[in-house]
Motif scaffolding. Structure first.
Motif, short mmCIF file in Angstrom:
data_model
loop_
_atom_site.label_atom_id
_atom_site.label_comp_id
_atom_site.label_asym_id
_atom_site.label_seq_id
_atom_site.Cartn_x
_atom_site.Cartn_y
_atom_site.Cartn_z
N MET A 1 -5.80 -48.23 -0.70
CA MET A 1 -5.14 -47.24 0.15
C MET A 1 -4.41 -47.97 1.26
O MET A 1 -4.95 -48.89 1.88
N THR A 2 -3.16 -47.58 1.47
CA THR A 2 -2.35 -48.32 2.42
C THR A 2 -1.18 -47.48 2.88
O THR A 2 -0.78 -46.53 2.21
N TRP A 3 -0.64 -47.84 4.05
CA TRP A 3 0.60 -47.26 4.54
C TRP A 3 1.76 -48.09 4.03
O TRP A 3 1.71 -49.33 4.03
N SER A 4 2.82 -47.43 3.62
CA SER A 4 4.09 -48.06 3.34
C SER A 4 5.07 -47.57 4.39
O SER A 4 5.03 -46.40 4.79
N ILE A 5 5.94 -48.45 4.87
CA ILE A 5 6.90 -48.04 5.90
C ILE A 5 8.30 -48.46 5.52
O ILE A 5 8.51 -49.40 4.75
N THR A 6 9.27 -47.75 6.07
CA THR A 6 10.67 -48.04 5.86
C THR A 6 11.45 -47.55 7.07
O THR A 6 10.96 -46.71 7.84
N ASP A 7 12.66 -48.06 7.24
CA ASP A 7 13.57 -47.50 8.25
C ASP A 7 14.70 -46.74 7.60
O ASP A 7 15.65 -46.32 8.27
N LYS A 8 14.59 -46.52 6.30
CA LYS A 8 15.64 -45.85 5.54
C LYS A 8 15.19 -44.43 5.18
O LYS A 8 14.25 -44.24 4.40
N PRO A 9 15.86 -43.41 5.74
CA PRO A 9 15.43 -42.04 5.48
C PRO A 9 15.50 -41.63 4.02
O PRO A 9 14.69 -40.81 3.56
N ASP A 10 16.46 -42.17 3.25
CA ASP A 10 16.55 -41.79 1.84
C ASP A 10 15.36 -42.32 1.06
O ASP A 10 14.83 -41.62 0.17
N VAL A 11 14.89 -43.50 1.40
CA VAL A 11 13.70 -44.06 0.74
C VAL A 11 12.48 -43.22 1.09
O VAL A 11 11.68 -42.84 0.23
#
Length: 284
Positions: A1-11
């Motif tokens: 279990m983990t968090w994934s992060i992005t700065d791209k709203p489409d992703v």
């Protein structure tokens, strides 16, 4: 279990959109925040953005998410104890200073405990809020004098003044004030209650996203309070949200203000869930 992060709203939308859309009421803040980020990106503006989603081990679907435009408020969905603990660890290591979280009561308690364990700083509790949803719009039995109208560009100075007063009383709107006002003017999202041509109260709504619109802010000039103008302008902007296609019309109230809670109930709003803002200490 983990968090994934992005700065791209489409992703982020591809990974967490279905999860958010499944409960637009509980995810109102995340949906409207994501909508704001998407509009900024479409206009060529890319503010600092951290978007996260959580999945349990061996699960292909998202079960928690957060939306954050530093330095503004971070908003999160319901968090399991494990997700809250990992979120505290993730945020404590971010290059962007993290100071405030909005989530439901249980999630805030779990996060606060994890934040103190992770950083050594005990968060302080901020406003205690209640999310309400409109079941059926009820007009006030005795309407106050006056009528609603949509705000226009000519009202911008007034709206800026009143929003500044609102922030001084109730806290930040979580966005650049000028952009906040202009975006709502552009899509006729403001309503002013006027008496003999003079505005006495205002209310606004977010854009309709996933069938959801949220009312914010609602403000009546102090000298005009207690006369029914707040209820009337809230009913007017609620009708505007329904007319715009919203199936879920929502608003937050501060539980420290029993007057506003009773006012909204009288025009058809009913509680959904309790939320709290928590203010963190800076990590060492």
């Amino acid at each position: 279990m983990t968090w994934s992060i992005t700065d791209k709203p489409d992703v982020f939308r591809s990974e967490a959109g279905a999860f958010l859309d499944a409960r637009p009421d509980l995810h109102t803040m995340l949906l409207s925040g994501l909508d704001t980020i998407e509009r900024l990106h479409s206009a060529g503006d890319t503010p600092p953005t951290v978007l996260g989603w959580w999945r349990e081990p061996d699960e292909a679907t998202t079960s928690a998410a957060f939306v954050w435009m530093p330095p503004h408020l971070l908003t999160a969905s319901r968090l399991s104890p494990e997700a809250a603990a990992d979120l505290a660890a993730l945020l404590s290591a971010q290059p962007h200073p993290f100071t405030q979280l909005l989530a439901d009561d249980a999630s805030v308690r779990a996060f606060s405990s994890a934040w103190q364990t992770t950083t050594g700083f005990a968060p302080t509790s901020g406003p205690h809020l209640r999310l309400h949803r409109l079941r059926q719009l009820e007009r006030p039995d005795v309407a106050p004098p006056g009528a609603p109208r949509a705000a226009t560009d000519g009202d911008r100075a007034l709206l800026h003044d009143w929003c500044t007063r609102f922030v001084a009383e109730a806290g930040s709107l979580g966005a650049d004030l000028g952009a906040f006002i202009d975006e709502r003017i552009a899509r006729a999202g403001w309503r002013l209650w006027t008496v003999e041509g003079e505005p006495v109260a205002m209310a606004a709504m977010t854009a309709v996203v996933a069938g959801m619109a949220r009312l914010t802010p609602v403000y009546t000039l102090p000298e005009h309070r207690g006369m029914g103008y707040g209820s009337a302008v809230t009913a007017a902007v609620s009708q505007a949200a329904l007319d715009a296609g919203a199936e879920h019309v929502l608003l937050f109230t501060d539980l420290a203000n029993p007057t506003s809670n009773s006012v909204y109930r009288r025009i058809g709003y009913h509680p959904v869930s309790d939320y709290r803002i928590v203010v963190t200490g800076a990590p060492e």
